[in-house]
Design a protein around this motif. Structure first.
Motif, PDB file in Angstrom:
ATOM      1  N   MET A   1       0.895  -1.188  -0.090  1.00  0.00           N
ATOM      2  CA  MET A   1       0.047   0.070  -0.143  1.00  0.00           C
ATOM      3  C   MET A   1       0.987   1.322  -0.087  1.00  0.00           C
ATOM      4  O   MET A   1       0.449   2.226  -0.590  1.00  0.00           O
ATOM      5  CB  MET A   1      -0.949  -0.118   1.225  1.00  0.00           C
ATOM      6  N   MET A   2       2.106   1.117   0.415  1.00  0.00           N
ATOM      7  CA  MET A   2       2.958   2.293   0.820  1.00  0.00           C
ATOM      8  C   MET A   2       3.422   2.600  -0.860  1.00  0.00           C
ATOM      9  O   MET A   2       3.443   3.785  -1.034  1.00  0.00           O
ATOM     10  CB  MET A   2       4.179   2.064   1.666  1.00  0.00           C
ATOM     11  N   GLU A   3       3.697   1.515  -1.624  1.00  0.00           N
ATOM     12  CA  GLU A   3       4.211   1.854  -2.784  1.00  0.00           C
ATOM     13  C   GLU A   3       3.087   2.037  -3.866  1.00  0.00           C
ATOM     14  O   GLU A   3       3.322   2.813  -4.634  1.00  0.00           O
ATOM     15  CB  GLU A   3       5.392   0.674  -3.143  1.00  0.00           C
ATOM     16  N   GLU A   4       2.209   1.119  -3.941  1.00  0.00           N
ATOM     17  CA  GLU A   4       1.432   1.150  -4.981  1.00  0.00           C
ATOM     18  C   GLU A   4       0.131   2.057  -4.680  1.00  0.00           C
ATOM     19  O   GLU A   4      -0.178   2.900  -5.911  1.00  0.00           O
ATOM     20  CB  GLU A   4       0.698  -0.280  -5.062  1.00  0.00           C
ATOM     21  N   LEU A   5      -0.124   2.518  -3.646  1.00  0.00           N
ATOM     22  CA  LEU A   5      -1.182   3.655  -3.207  1.00  0.00           C
ATOM     23  C   LEU A   5      -0.595   4.807  -2.661  1.00  0.00           C
ATOM     24  O   LEU A   5      -1.445   5.648  -2.358  1.00  0.00           O
ATOM     25  CB  LEU A   5      -2.452   2.833  -2.336  1.00  0.00           C
ATOM     26  N   ASP A   6       0.655   4.677  -2.209  1.00  0.00           N
ATOM     27  CA  ASP A   6       1.290   6.044  -1.770  1.00  0.00           C
ATOM     28  C   ASP A   6       0.548   6.477  -0.485  1.00  0.00           C
ATOM     29  O   ASP A   6       0.520   7.674   0.071  1.00  0.00           O
ATOM     30  CB  ASP A   6       1.388   7.151  -2.808  1.00  0.00           C
ATOM     31  N   CYS A   7       0.260   5.348   0.431  1.00  0.00           N
ATOM     32  CA  CYS A   7      -0.270   5.519   1.566  1.00  0.00           C
ATOM     33  C   CYS A   7       0.767   6.011   2.574  1.00  0.00           C
ATOM     34  O   CYS A   7       1.730   5.497   2.737  1.00  0.00           O
ATOM     35  CB  CYS A   7      -0.902   4.369   2.266  1.00  0.00           C
ATOM     36  N   LYS A   8       0.410   6.940   3.213  1.00  0.00           N
ATOM     37  CA  LYS A   8       1.363   7.712   4.518  1.00  0.00           C
ATOM     38  C   LYS A   8       0.693   7.335   5.909  1.00  0.00           C
ATOM     39  O   LYS A   8       1.207   7.587   6.797  1.00  0.00           O
ATOM     40  CB  LYS A   8       1.635   8.919   4.406  1.00  0.00           C
ATOM     41  N   LYS A   9      -0.624   7.278   5.975  1.00  0.00           N
ATOM     42  CA  LYS A   9      -1.369   7.020   7.255  1.00  0.00           C
ATOM     43  C   LYS A   9      -2.189   5.692   7.410  1.00  0.00           C
ATOM     44  O   LYS A   9      -2.543   5.282   6.244  1.00  0.00           O
ATOM     45  CB  LYS A   9      -2.171   8.176   7.320  1.00  0.00           C
ATOM     46  N   PHE A  10      -1.799   4.923   8.408  1.00  0.00           N
ATOM     47  CA  PHE A  10      -2.559   3.597   8.367  1.00  0.00           C
ATOM     48  C   PHE A  10      -3.462   3.400   9.717  1.00  0.00           C
ATOM     49  O   PHE A  10      -2.987   3.729  10.966  1.00  0.00           O
ATOM     50  CB  PHE A  10      -1.297   2.509   8.556  1.00  0.00           C
ATOM     51  N   TYR A  11      -4.480   3.123   9.495  1.00  0.00           N
ATOM     52  CA  TYR A  11      -5.742   2.870  10.566  1.00  0.00           C
ATOM     53  C   TYR A  11      -5.690   1.118  10.729  1.00  0.00           C
ATOM     54  O   TYR A  11      -6.144   0.646   9.687  1.00  0.00           O
ATOM     55  CB  TYR A  11      -6.909   3.361  10.104  1.00  0.00           C
ATOM     56  N   LEU A  12      -5.285   0.540  11.615  1.00  0.00           N
ATOM     57  CA  LEU A  12      -5.248  -0.711  11.924  1.00  0.00           C
ATOM     58  C   LEU A  12      -6.496  -1.089  13.060  1.00  0.00           C
ATOM     59  O   LEU A  12      -6.319  -0.798  13.926  1.00  0.00           O
ATOM     60  CB  LEU A  12      -4.060  -1.243  12.765  1.00  0.00           C
ATOM     61  N   LEU A  13      -7.277  -1.781  12.261  1.00  0.00           N
ATOM     62  CA  LEU A  13      -8.562  -2.197  12.855  1.00  0.00           C
ATOM     63  C   LEU A  13      -8.681  -3.428  13.201  1.00  0.00           C
ATOM     64  O   LEU A  13      -8.614  -4.111  11.870  1.00  0.00           O
ATOM     65  CB  LEU A  13      -9.674  -1.634  11.998  1.00  0.00           C
TER      66      LEU A  13
ATOM     67  N   PHE B   1      -9.549  10.817  10.504  1.00  0.00           N
ATOM     68  CA  PHE B   1      -7.955  10.539  10.365  1.00  0.00           C
ATOM     69  C   PHE B   1      -7.664  10.632   8.825  1.00  0.00           C
ATOM     70  O   PHE B   1      -6.362  10.964   8.670  1.00  0.00           O
ATOM     71  CB  PHE B   1      -7.760   8.924  10.941  1.00  0.00           C
ATOM     72  N   ALA B   2      -8.346  10.146   7.985  1.00  0.00           N
ATOM     73  CA  ALA B   2      -8.001  10.078   6.429  1.00  0.00           C
ATOM     74  C   ALA B   2      -8.355  11.574   5.953  1.00  0.00           C
ATOM     75  O   ALA B   2      -8.248  11.499   4.433  1.00  0.00           O
ATOM     76  CB  ALA B   2      -8.701   8.967   5.874  1.00  0.00           C
TER      77      ALA B   2
ATOM     78  N   ASP C   1      -4.093  10.045   1.554  1.00  0.00           N
ATOM     79  CA  ASP C   1      -2.973   9.361   1.828  1.00  0.00           C
ATOM     80  C   ASP C   1      -3.174   8.267   3.023  1.00  0.00           C
ATOM     81  O   ASP C   1      -2.040   7.714   3.596  1.00  0.00           O
ATOM     82  CB  ASP C   1      -1.567  10.162   1.946  1.00  0.00           C
ATOM     83  N   ALA C   2      -4.439   7.762   3.275  1.00  0.00           N
ATOM     84  CA  ALA C   2      -4.410   7.009   4.244  1.00  0.00           C
ATOM     85  C   ALA C   2      -5.391   5.643   3.784  1.00  0.00           C
ATOM     86  O   ALA C   2      -5.713   5.729   2.934  1.00  0.00           O
ATOM     87  CB  ALA C   2      -5.377   7.650   5.331  1.00  0.00           C
ATOM     88  N   CYS C   3      -4.884   4.579   4.636  1.00  0.00           N
ATOM     89  CA  CYS C   3      -5.536   3.274   4.450  1.00  0.00           C
ATOM     90  C   CYS C   3      -6.056   2.577   5.519  1.00  0.00           C
ATOM     91  O   CYS C   3      -5.385   2.960   6.754  1.00  0.00           O
ATOM     92  CB  CYS C   3      -4.607   2.286   3.699  1.00  0.00           C
TER      93      CYS C   3
END
Length: 75
Positions: free
Chosen positions: A1-13, A63-64, A68-70
């Motif tokens: 997700m960091m590389e393919e979607l350029d995510c910089k924020k992560f919500y771990l549920l 949060f998102a 840049d969040a997933c």
């Protein structure tokens, strides 16, 4: 997700159980090793059979809001 979607924020549920907590512990360590700051990682756990996700969805939206969040789910 960091590389393919350029995510910089992560919500771990996840469900409040051993596997989700362990998986997220490993994931959080990896994210931190990649330079993701603590402020960009949120962990939240719900009890088994939890059904009212409206409040959590609101938290995720806030949060998102900057993009840049997933969400990574171990429910």
């Amino acid at each position: 997700m960091m590389e393919e979607l350029d995510c910089k924020k992560f919500y771990l549920l996840g469900t409040d159980y051993v596997f989700p907590r362990t998986a997220n512990k490993v994931l959080k360590a990896y994210l931190k090793s990649e330079g993701v700051p603590d402020a960009n990682i949120i962990e939240e756990y719900t009890p088994f059979h939890h059904q009212d996700y409206q409040t959590i969805v609101g938290k995720i939206k806030r949060f998102a809001s900057g993009g840049d969040a997933c969400v990574l789910s171990t429910i």
